[in-house]
Each structure stands twice: as C-alpha cells, then as structure tokens.
Design a protein around this motif. Structure first.
Motif, PDB file in Angstrom:
ATOM      1  N   UNK A  93     -36.593  52.421  54.534  1.00 13.62           N
ATOM      2  CA  UNK A  93     -37.381  51.642  53.574  1.00 13.62           C
ATOM      3  C   UNK A  93     -36.696  51.672  52.224  1.00 13.62           C
ATOM      4  N   UNK A  94     -37.053  50.762  51.377  1.00 12.72           N
ATOM      5  CA  UNK A  94     -36.579  50.600  49.999  1.00 12.72           C
ATOM      6  C   UNK A  94     -35.347  49.705  49.977  1.00 12.72           C
ATOM      7  N   UNK A  95     -35.302  48.883  48.931  1.00 10.86           N
ATOM      8  CA  UNK A  95     -34.145  47.998  48.785  1.00 10.86           C
ATOM      9  C   UNK A  95     -32.881  48.820  48.545  1.00 10.86           C
ATOM     10  N   UNK A  96     -33.054  49.990  47.927  1.00  6.94           N
ATOM     11  CA  UNK A  96     -31.907  50.884  47.734  1.00  6.94           C
ATOM     12  C   UNK A  96     -31.284  51.286  49.057  1.00  6.94           C
ATOM     13  N   UNK A  97     -32.124  51.555  50.051  1.00  5.87           N
ATOM     14  CA  UNK A  97     -31.604  51.956  51.362  1.00  5.87           C
ATOM     15  C   UNK A  97     -30.845  50.809  52.030  1.00  5.87           C
ATOM     16  N   UNK A 103     -28.415  58.617  54.571  1.00  8.99           N
ATOM     17  CA  UNK A 103     -29.294  59.787  54.627  1.00  8.99           C
ATOM     18  C   UNK A 103     -30.252  59.737  53.434  1.00  8.99           C
ATOM     19  N   UNK A 104     -31.533  59.772  53.756  1.00 13.84           N
ATOM     20  CA  UNK A 104     -32.562  59.737  52.706  1.00 13.84           C
ATOM     21  C   UNK A 104     -32.733  61.133  52.110  1.00 13.84           C
ATOM     22  N   UNK A 162     -24.481  63.448  40.087  1.00  9.31           N
ATOM     23  CA  UNK A 162     -25.894  63.035  40.066  1.00  9.31           C
ATOM     24  C   UNK A 162     -26.442  63.047  41.493  1.00  9.31           C
ATOM     25  N   UNK A 163     -27.755  63.270  41.641  1.00 11.32           N
ATOM     26  CA  UNK A 163     -28.328  63.402  42.988  1.00 11.32           C
ATOM     27  C   UNK A 163     -28.247  62.106  43.791  1.00 11.32           C
ATOM     28  N   UNK A 164     -28.166  62.262  45.097  1.00  8.15           N
ATOM     29  CA  UNK A 164     -28.313  61.111  45.993  1.00  8.15           C
ATOM     30  C   UNK A 164     -29.789  60.718  46.056  1.00  8.15           C
ATOM     31  N   UNK A 165     -30.043  59.431  46.147  1.00  4.01           N
ATOM     32  CA  UNK A 165     -31.402  58.960  46.472  1.00  4.01           C
ATOM     33  C   UNK A 165     -31.381  58.594  47.952  1.00  4.01           C
ATOM     34  N   UNK A 166     -30.629  57.542  48.293  1.00  7.48           N
ATOM     35  CA  UNK A 166     -30.336  57.258  49.698  1.00  7.48           C
ATOM     36  C   UNK A 166     -28.812  57.281  49.796  1.00  7.48           C
TER      37      UNK A 166
END
Lengths: 132, 386
Positions: free
Chosen positions: B144-148, A67-68, B199-203
């Motif tokens: 999108x994003x390498x993090x995802x 989840x983004x 800490x917040x989630x990004x993905x």
C-alpha cells in the motif's frame, strides 16, 4: 489503523474462492488465451469478453521487491516484504515472499506459487524455487 | 501543427497561501483553514497579482480536493465554462477552452487541507483508490501507499539501469539546496548525500528524503487569452506547448512502472510538446518535475531526452541538477522540500522563474521552463516562456 481488505468486485470473487481451495485460477481469454490480472470483464489484449477460469503452472520470476519499514495495517507489522512476480503465464502479481529470502540479488530469482492463511482468508504467496 | 495550442494563452497572475506559517500552526494543533479557505487565499493573491477585476473572469477550474460549484459560489464567480482537474490538466484545459472560445480569462484554484485533515495515502483508507485501482488492489499483501508503488519501480529501475542509491540521493540534496534559498519552502536545512543515505527507509529502497512532504495550502493561477494578456500590462508568461500521453494498459499489475518506467509515454509527449513549442530540451533553462517521490526526476530526465536512457545517474552526479551546477530541477525545492501542492506549486514556480522574480533561487537569464509530470504513467508536459 485497521486490517487490510481485498478488493471484491464481481470478477474477483471466483479468484478468491479458488485461493480458498488452495488452487489459484485466473480468467483465460476465450479468444486469444491472455490471462487477466486483476480479474475483469474484458480482455485488454483482444477485447473479447469470453473467458474461462484456468489453472496456473505456479512458476514465476521476481521482477522487483520492496521492504516496508512503516506500519500501514494492523495485520502487517513491519518489517515485511512485498514482491512483484511475473507468472510464467504472463500476468504480474504483487504478493509476499515467504520462507527463506534470497542471498544477494532478488530480481530474476525463480519462485513458485504457494498459499498462506491470513486473517479469515487464504491468499497467494511465493517461495524461492530452490527451497521447494 | 494544425490547431496548436502554442501561444494561445498566458499566465497573468499567480498566488498562494502562507504555506510556512500555516504549517507551523497545523503542527501546533491548529486548523487555520479547510481546503476552500486555502483556495480562497490563493485566489485573492493571484487576482491581486494579475491586476484584473474579479468580474473579468469567465472560466473556473478547481483542483480535485474541492467541489467545483462550491468554490464558484464562495468566490462569487458565475462563469461561461468550468470544471475540476489536477494541476497539469487544469492548465491544458484552460488553454483548450480559450482556444475554443469558450472562455477568455480562466481562474485555476486549488486548496488542500491534507495535513490538518489527516489524509492518508496508504493503509486501510488510502486516498485515490477510486481513481487508481493499483492504490488499493494489493492491500491484502500489505502493499500500500504511493511510495511503495514507486519503491517497487525504483528497485527494478536501479537494478536494470545501474542507478545507485547515492545517485538517487542527488535529487533530495539538490532540491533541499534550492529550498534553502526559498523563503516559501518548508524544509530549508541543507542535507548531504551522507545525510540522505543515513536517513531511515520508509518503503525500502526509498528513504524518508525520497518522499514528498504532507502539508496544507493553496495555489491559484489566472490564465488569459494571449492578446488580452498582453493588453493588461504586466509581463505575461506564455504557455508555449502542452502534451499528454497516458499508459493505462496493465496499470494495476504495474506493467507501465516495472516494464516501461513510463518511458514510451514521456517520449510521445516530448515529441508533441517540443514540436508545438518549436523548442528542444537544449532550450530549457530549468525543469519543474512532479516529485511525489525522487524517482520521478531520473525518469523524466531520460524520458524527455535530457540525458541518454540509462544515463540519469551519471547525469545527476556529474552534470548536476541543482541551482549550483548543471540543469536546475525543481528550483523551489519541489514537493520534497518546498510544499506538497500536487503539481500546483511547480506551475507558479515556473512562472516566477520566467518573470525573473524568484529571488535567491532565481535561475539567471531564465527564458524557458519545462514542466513534466508522470503520475501513474500519465505523462503531461507544459512549456512556459517569456
């Protein structure tokens, strides 16, 4: 930011046309029958360059999901999900789960192919099988 | 092993730009240098560290963010052999060139102004799409994003292998502890597992602290033929083994990530690199693992046999992966807490550890350091030793 854009190689175009007809097709290898995703010029299983476009059963299973919580595109405001679905025919596609979300574990849940109008294109999406 | 690269070459000089100072200046809106300027600073620092003269250099490899010819032109280096590569490939290629007699002293120069130039790793102009189709192919679905890509991999891995969120958090906590002892690190305030979980989630499932930093900077190394390295005087650090195995099949549809977790590639490399070095995992005193995201650490621990497959969570929690406990991993703070130099900072940290020059974050009696990267299923290892 800007809107998301599909990758449009020579081999992708017929797939996007099939999505526009809400009748998604993928290339099936003319020699061994392996389906290709993303579309491409050669079968990575047997190296045959022969293929024909084939229908999908529409069934699949969730392999993983995210989840983004951060905005990357104007046309995808967070939060939103993305799912990796293993189609019954073999390929793994990344898509969105629309409609009701699973209670509890997502991984392993059966899903079915559906379609969604997004900007000026029609793209694939999936719904939980139980909700169909 | 015939044609082994073990002991063929040694690192005789390391250098870097002022990551901490430049990061403050960039955050204040300045642009201290571009990629070439950072690379030049790092080169001068490595050259001074090596004690050799510039005209002894006869090979040059530059990082992926700068043009080969322009770096050579700026640094005044006419060379017999050269090219462009990422950090780990550059070290391997320097060994190969020296082994082949194509060069005897190779300068490796990396500079990157990714923060001040506002490079994006996700979204409409995601970096890397030309090399890795997976970085851009799934954009229509917002993926999108390498993090995802690593978040998608992490979710399934956590489910299948039983890794908990708090166990994954051990990576960020351990590396921040290392950074707290390292004056070259950007993020030095220690964090706890509770801080990580809050800490917040990004993905999701990845948190902010699972992601690498984005900062400007440069790194350079001077690698010389082993005999020549010994004659220079300063204790050279030997490259004892290298190995590589790439998973390409199914890469865009994420098969090496979601079905294999890169394991077959790392196991193939483990066999190669440990045999070449005549060493095993039990001989390693510290690990440097390419950590664009925290997930790389449990993957490598399992892939290289530091713990059983499926045992990384327990290993990180019970044995430990920090300077305080267990097997020290990313002893400088790595990409998560020291500096995001795309694998280059891990190489100079490995050299500092073997030299015994790491100061407050030194691993006592460190003799061998194993470097591993598995970016996009391309597994590479290097073993450094005294």
């Amino acid at each position: 930011m800007a809107n998301s854009q599909p990758v449009a190689t020579l081999y992708d175009a017929p797939m996007w046309q099939s999505l526009a007809r809400e009748h998604m097709q993928l290339q099936s290898c003319g020699h061994c029958g392996t389906l290709r995703y993303p579309p491409g010029p050669i079968c990575s299983a047997c190296t045959s360059m022969d293929y024909h476009w084939t229908d999908l059963s529409g069934g699949g299973q969730i392999l993983s999901w995210v989840r983004f919580h951060r905005a990357y595109f104007d046309d995808h405001p967070p939060p939103y999900n993305a799912v990796a679905v293993r189609l019954d025919e073999g390929p793994i596609v990344v898509s969105n789960l629309i409609g009701p979300e699973p209670e509890g574990e997502w991984i392993g849940r059966r899903v079915r192919l559906t379609y969604r109008c997004h900007l000026d294109r029609t793209q694939h999406a999936f719904m939980l099988f139980e909700q169909s | 092993m015939t044609g082994s690269l073990s002991g063929v070459a040694s690192v005789i000089g390391i250098g870097q730009s002022d990551w901490v100072g430049d990061h403050s200046r960039v955050r204040a809106g300045e642009r201290p240098h571009d990629s070439y300027g950072y690379g030049a600073q790092a080169f001068l620092s490595a050259l001074a560290d090596s004690g050799i003269a510039r005209d002894e250099i006869d090979g040059l490899i530059v990082g992926p963010t700068t043009a080969y010819e322009r770096v050579g032109e700026l640094l005044g280096l006419n060379v017999r052999w050269g090219g462009q590569a990422d950090a780990m490939t550059a070290v391997m290629e320097a060994c190969m060139a020296i082994h082949a007699g194509l060069a005897s002293v190779v300068a490796l120069v990396y500079g990157n102004d990714q923060r001040s130039a506002q490079v994006n790793y996700g979204g409409p102009d995601a970096q890397g799409g030309a090399a890795f189709l997976a970085y851009v192919y799934h954009a229509p679905w917002g993926f999108t994003s390498q993090g995802a890509l690593y978040a998608m991999m992490a979710r399934r891995y956590m489910h299948e292998r039983g890794l908990s969120e708090a166990e994954l958090g051990e990576v960020a906590v351990a590396q921040r502890l290392a950074a707290s002892r390292n004056p070259r690190a950007l993020m030095r305030k220690p964090i706890s597992i509770e801080d990580y979980l809050a800490s917040p989630f990004i993905c999701e499932p990845l948190h902010l602290f699972d992601y690498c930093l984005i900062n400007d900077g440069g790194v350079a190394l001077i690698i010389a033929e082993a005999g020549k390295a010994r004659s220079i005087g300063r204790a050279p650090v030997a490259i004892k083994g290298v190995g590589r195995y790439d998973l390409n099949r199914g890469a865009t549809s994420l098969e090496p990530r979601l079905l294999d977790y890169y394991l077959p590639a790392q196991q193939a490399v483990a066999a190669q690199v440990f045999e070449m070095a005549s060493l095993g995992p039990e001989d390693m005193d510290a690990l440097q693992i390419y950590d664009s995201f925290s997930l790389h650490i449990p993957l490598a621990l399992e892939g290289y046999g530091y713990c059983p497959v499926g045992g990384a969570g327990r290993f990180m929690r019970e044995t430990g992966i920090s300077l305080a406990k267990g097997l020290p991993v990313n002893t400088s703070g790595g990409h998560l807490s020291e500096s995001y130099m795309q694998g280059w900072n891990h190489q100079i940290e490995a050299v500092r550890q073997v030299r015994g020059e790491a100061g407050d974050h030194q691993v006592e009696g460190c003799r061998h350091v194993h470097y591993s990267s598995d970016v996009a299923g391309k597994a590479i290892s290097i073993i450094y030793g005294a």
